[in-house]
Design a protein around this motif. Structure first.
Motif, mmCIF file in Angstrom:
data_model
loop_
_atom_site.group_PDB
_atom_site.id
_atom_site.type_symbol
_atom_site.label_atom_id
_atom_site.label_comp_id
_atom_site.label_asym_id
_atom_site.label_seq_id
_atom_site.Cartn_x
_atom_site.Cartn_y
_atom_site.Cartn_z
ATOM 1 N N VAL A 1 -7.543 0.014 -1.680
ATOM 2 C CA VAL A 1 -7.115 0.592 -2.957
ATOM 3 C C VAL A 1 -8.097 1.691 -3.384
ATOM 4 C CG1 VAL A 1 -6.953 0.117 -5.438
ATOM 5 C CG2 VAL A 1 -5.762 -1.350 -3.810
ATOM 6 N N ASN A 2 -9.387 1.425 -3.252
ATOM 7 C CA ASN A 2 -10.377 2.433 -3.611
ATOM 8 C C ASN A 2 -10.269 3.664 -2.715
ATOM 9 O OD1 ASN A 2 -11.378 0.872 -5.682
ATOM 10 N ND2 ASN A 2 -13.141 0.102 -4.541
ATOM 11 N N ALA A 3 -9.995 3.450 -1.432
ATOM 12 C CA ALA A 3 -9.816 4.576 -0.516
ATOM 13 C C ALA A 3 -8.602 5.399 -0.915
ATOM 14 C CB ALA A 3 -9.675 4.063 0.917
ATOM 15 N N LEU A 4 -7.572 4.723 -1.396
ATOM 16 C CA LEU A 4 -6.378 5.416 -1.869
ATOM 17 C C LEU A 4 -6.713 6.293 -3.082
ATOM 18 C CD1 LEU A 4 -2.908 3.775 -2.259
ATOM 19 C CD2 LEU A 4 -3.817 5.209 -4.067
ATOM 20 N N TYR A 5 -7.519 5.756 -4.007
ATOM 21 C CA TYR A 5 -7.933 6.539 -5.172
ATOM 22 C C TYR A 5 -8.713 7.781 -4.741
ATOM 23 C CZ TYR A 5 -6.767 2.465 -8.117
ATOM 24 O OH TYR A 5 -6.119 1.449 -8.765
ATOM 25 N N GLU A 6 -9.612 7.611 -3.779
ATOM 26 C CA GLU A 6 -10.406 8.742 -3.304
ATOM 27 C C GLU A 6 -9.523 9.812 -2.673
ATOM 28 O OE1 GLU A 6 -13.220 7.009 -0.664
ATOM 29 O OE2 GLU A 6 -14.316 5.937 -2.255
ATOM 30 N N PHE B 1 0.822 -1.209 0.000
ATOM 31 C CA PHE B 1 0.000 0.000 0.000
ATOM 32 C C PHE B 1 0.858 1.261 0.000
ATOM 33 C CE2 PHE B 1 -3.290 -2.924 1.767
ATOM 34 C CZ PHE B 1 -4.223 -2.752 0.746
ATOM 35 N N SER B 2 1.983 1.224 0.687
ATOM 36 C CA SER B 2 2.881 2.377 0.683
ATOM 37 C C SER B 2 3.403 2.647 -0.721
ATOM 38 C CB SER B 2 4.042 2.128 1.647
ATOM 39 O OG SER B 2 4.962 3.193 1.600
ATOM 40 N N ARG B 3 3.808 1.577 -1.403
ATOM 41 C CA ARG B 3 4.323 1.723 -2.766
ATOM 42 C C ARG B 3 3.210 2.164 -3.719
ATOM 43 N NH1 ARG B 3 8.170 -0.324 -6.334
ATOM 44 N NH2 ARG B 3 7.677 0.604 -8.350
ATOM 45 N N TYR B 4 2.026 1.592 -3.559
ATOM 46 C CA TYR B 4 0.922 1.928 -4.452
ATOM 47 C C TYR B 4 0.530 3.397 -4.295
ATOM 48 C CZ TYR B 4 -2.886 0.515 -7.532
ATOM 49 O OH TYR B 4 -3.719 0.361 -8.613
ATOM 50 N N ALA B 5 0.512 3.885 -3.049
ATOM 51 C CA ALA B 5 0.181 5.289 -2.801
ATOM 52 C C ALA B 5 1.243 6.203 -3.411
ATOM 53 C CB ALA B 5 0.058 5.546 -1.306
ATOM 54 N N ALA B 6 2.517 5.820 -3.282
ATOM 55 C CA ALA B 6 3.597 6.628 -3.843
ATOM 56 C C ALA B 6 3.508 6.676 -5.363
ATOM 57 C CB ALA B 6 4.947 6.059 -3.411
ATOM 58 N N ASP B 7 3.194 5.546 -5.995
ATOM 59 C CA ASP B 7 3.065 5.510 -7.446
ATOM 60 C C ASP B 7 1.870 6.343 -7.915
ATOM 61 O OD1 ASP B 7 5.292 3.918 -7.718
ATOM 62 O OD2 ASP B 7 4.172 2.043 -7.891
ATOM 63 N N ALA B 8 0.772 6.309 -7.154
ATOM 64 C CA ALA B 8 -0.401 7.123 -7.517
ATOM 65 C C ALA B 8 -0.051 8.600 -7.461
ATOM 66 C CB ALA B 8 -1.560 6.805 -6.572
ATOM 67 N N ARG B 9 0.700 8.989 -6.449
ATOM 68 C CA ARG B 9 1.105 10.394 -6.332
ATOM 69 C C ARG B 9 2.035 10.786 -7.482
ATOM 70 N NH1 ARG B 9 3.323 9.936 -1.944
ATOM 71 N NH2 ARG B 9 5.511 9.881 -2.599
ATOM 72 N N ARG B 10 3.026 9.955 -7.790
ATOM 73 C CA ARG B 10 3.956 10.258 -8.883
ATOM 74 C C ARG B 10 3.241 10.325 -10.222
ATOM 75 N NH1 ARG B 10 8.615 6.198 -9.326
ATOM 76 N NH2 ARG B 10 9.207 7.670 -10.989
ATOM 77 N N LEU B 11 2.312 9.410 -10.448
ATOM 78 C CA LEU B 11 1.589 9.415 -11.720
ATOM 79 C C LEU B 11 0.741 10.684 -11.844
ATOM 80 C CD1 LEU B 11 1.135 7.791 -14.283
ATOM 81 C CD2 LEU B 11 -0.785 6.649 -13.159
ATOM 82 N N THR B 12 0.095 11.081 -10.757
ATOM 83 C CA THR B 12 -0.682 12.319 -10.758
ATOM 84 C C THR B 12 0.209 13.507 -11.090
ATOM 85 O OG1 THR B 12 -2.200 11.436 -9.091
ATOM 86 C CG2 THR B 12 -2.158 13.813 -9.363
ATOM 87 N N GLU B 13 1.366 13.556 -10.472
ATOM 88 C CA GLU B 13 2.289 14.674 -10.697
ATOM 89 C C GLU B 13 2.806 14.694 -12.133
ATOM 90 O OE1 GLU B 13 5.152 13.848 -7.703
ATOM 91 O OE2 GLU B 13 3.982 14.775 -6.075
ATOM 92 N N ARG C 1 -7.844 16.550 -16.182
ATOM 93 C CA ARG C 1 -8.387 16.081 -14.917
ATOM 94 C C ARG C 1 -8.350 14.556 -14.916
ATOM 95 N NH1 ARG C 1 -13.840 18.399 -11.975
ATOM 96 N NH2 ARG C 1 -13.220 17.828 -9.864
ATOM 97 N N ILE C 2 -7.921 13.995 -13.812
ATOM 98 C CA ILE C 2 -7.815 12.536 -13.706
ATOM 99 C C ILE C 2 -9.101 11.962 -13.130
ATOM 100 C CG2 ILE C 2 -6.609 10.621 -12.583
ATOM 101 C CD1 ILE C 2 -4.085 12.324 -12.622
ATOM 102 N N VAL C 3 -9.583 10.890 -13.741
ATOM 103 C CA VAL C 3 -10.732 10.143 -13.243
ATOM 104 C C VAL C 3 -10.231 8.784 -12.770
ATOM 105 C CG1 VAL C 3 -12.995 9.181 -13.758
ATOM 106 C CG2 VAL C 3 -12.251 11.284 -14.900
ATOM 107 N N TRP C 4 -10.265 8.570 -11.464
ATOM 108 C CA TRP C 4 -9.882 7.283 -10.887
ATOM 109 C C TRP C 4 -11.108 6.378 -10.872
ATOM 110 C CZ3 TRP C 4 -4.820 6.420 -9.740
ATOM 111 C CH2 TRP C 4 -4.002 7.541 -9.587
#
Length: 299
Positions: free
Chosen positions: A197-202, A154-166, A178-181
């Motif tokens: 995972v869904n909470a991470l997207y939110e 989950f730590s890695r997945y959250a970091a990747d979501a942040r990097r991808l957003t950036e 605008r990103i649609v998760w």
């Protein structure tokens, strides 16, 4: 499922190869060049988005769930929003595969990284649909899996979501997209994983002005958002369209095949990933929810 549960569990790793999270060897990747068609996506509040009355430009990225549903989503977006749509999903992938800087350890070629496509296509919305790749299928996850180390996963997945957003935001030069998760449906094997995972997207959407299309709710029973089921009652929309209410005599429709608890395509998975070739209610429900989210954001 009608087959014994243990059979479904044993088959899961094999079946995921046709989608996004296989435990077996990789499949043939999708074509490198994304296919253009009509689609839409949602914009962040800070993004101007498409002008009123202008068809939105939508880019759809993801794993095998996106691979099987890409054609249906394009049809829905085109009909509802006259959207200009491009899809570039790759089966077996997760967020890190679409990050620039991972070309040597990724299932996605450099030309189809999210930021590269945003610079080239200038979409208003980027739709991201990922199951979560909890089996360590793609090399860019560095062997981190949910079963061995949930905290690291989950730590890695959250970091990747942040990097991808950036990276997507930087590629848009401050003017979008605008990103649609896309939230995921129930997982009968690890239900809490999908919930987190869904909470991470939110959380990521809230932090970056993105949107969440709760497509997973459309394939969940009304009595439980994270309760997996193979069948759901037919909707009025499905009853009015031949083939989408698969068991009209029982007023219920199939979401999954007997031998595949994850995918929504009612045709067997193939060694070469491709869009689903048959009418599949689960895919349509997901596509309609994504389209609704974009329609509301594009007003």
């Amino acid at each position: 499922m009608r087959k014994p549960w243990v059979v479904g569990v044993l088959l899961a790793g094999v079946l995921l190869g046709g989608c996004g999270d296989p435990a077996s060897g990789p499949e043939e990747p999708a074509p490198a060049a994304p296919r253009a068609s009509a689609t839409t996506h949602q914009r962040a509040p800070a993004s101007p988005g498409p002008e009123p009355g202008k068809a939105p430009r939508v880019l759809y990225l993801g794993d095998s769930l996106a691979m099987e549903g890409q054609k249906v989503l394009g049809q829905e977006l085109r009909r509802d929003l006259k959207a200009r749509y491009t899809s570039a999903p790759y089966s077996g992938t997760t967020l890190c595969d679409y990050l620039e800087g991972t070309a040597d350890r990724s299932l996605v070629p450099a030309a189809d990284k999210a930021a590269a496509l945003v610079r080239r296509l200038r979409p208003d919305f980027v739709v991201l649909q990922f199951w979560g790749n909890s089996w360590g299928y793609t090399p860019c996850m560095d062997g981190i899996t949910y079963d061995k180390s949930p905290a690291r996963y989950f730590s890695r997945y959250a970091a990747d979501a942040r990097r991808l957003t950036e990276q997507i935001a930087a590629a848009g030069d401050g003017s979008g997209p605008r990103i649609v998760w896309v939230s995921q449906g129930p997982d009968p094997i690890t239900p809490d994983r999908v919930r987190r995972v869904n909470a991470l997207y939110e959380k990521r959407a809230a932090a970056s002005g993105g949107l969440v299309a709760d497509a997973g709710k459309a394939v969940s029973p009304a009595t439980g958002r994270y309760a997996w089921t193979q069948y759901l009652p037919c909707t009025a929309y499905e009853r009015a369209r031949p083939g989408f209410c698969t068991q009209p005599g029982r007023d219920r429709t199939a979401l999954h095949r007997d031998d595949d608890y994850l995918h929504f395509c009612l045709a067997p998975t193939t060694s070469k990933p491709k869009p689903c070739p048959v009418r599949s209610p689960g895919i349509l429900r997901i596509a309609r929810e994504i389209t609704k989210t974009i329609r509301q954001a594009a007003r």
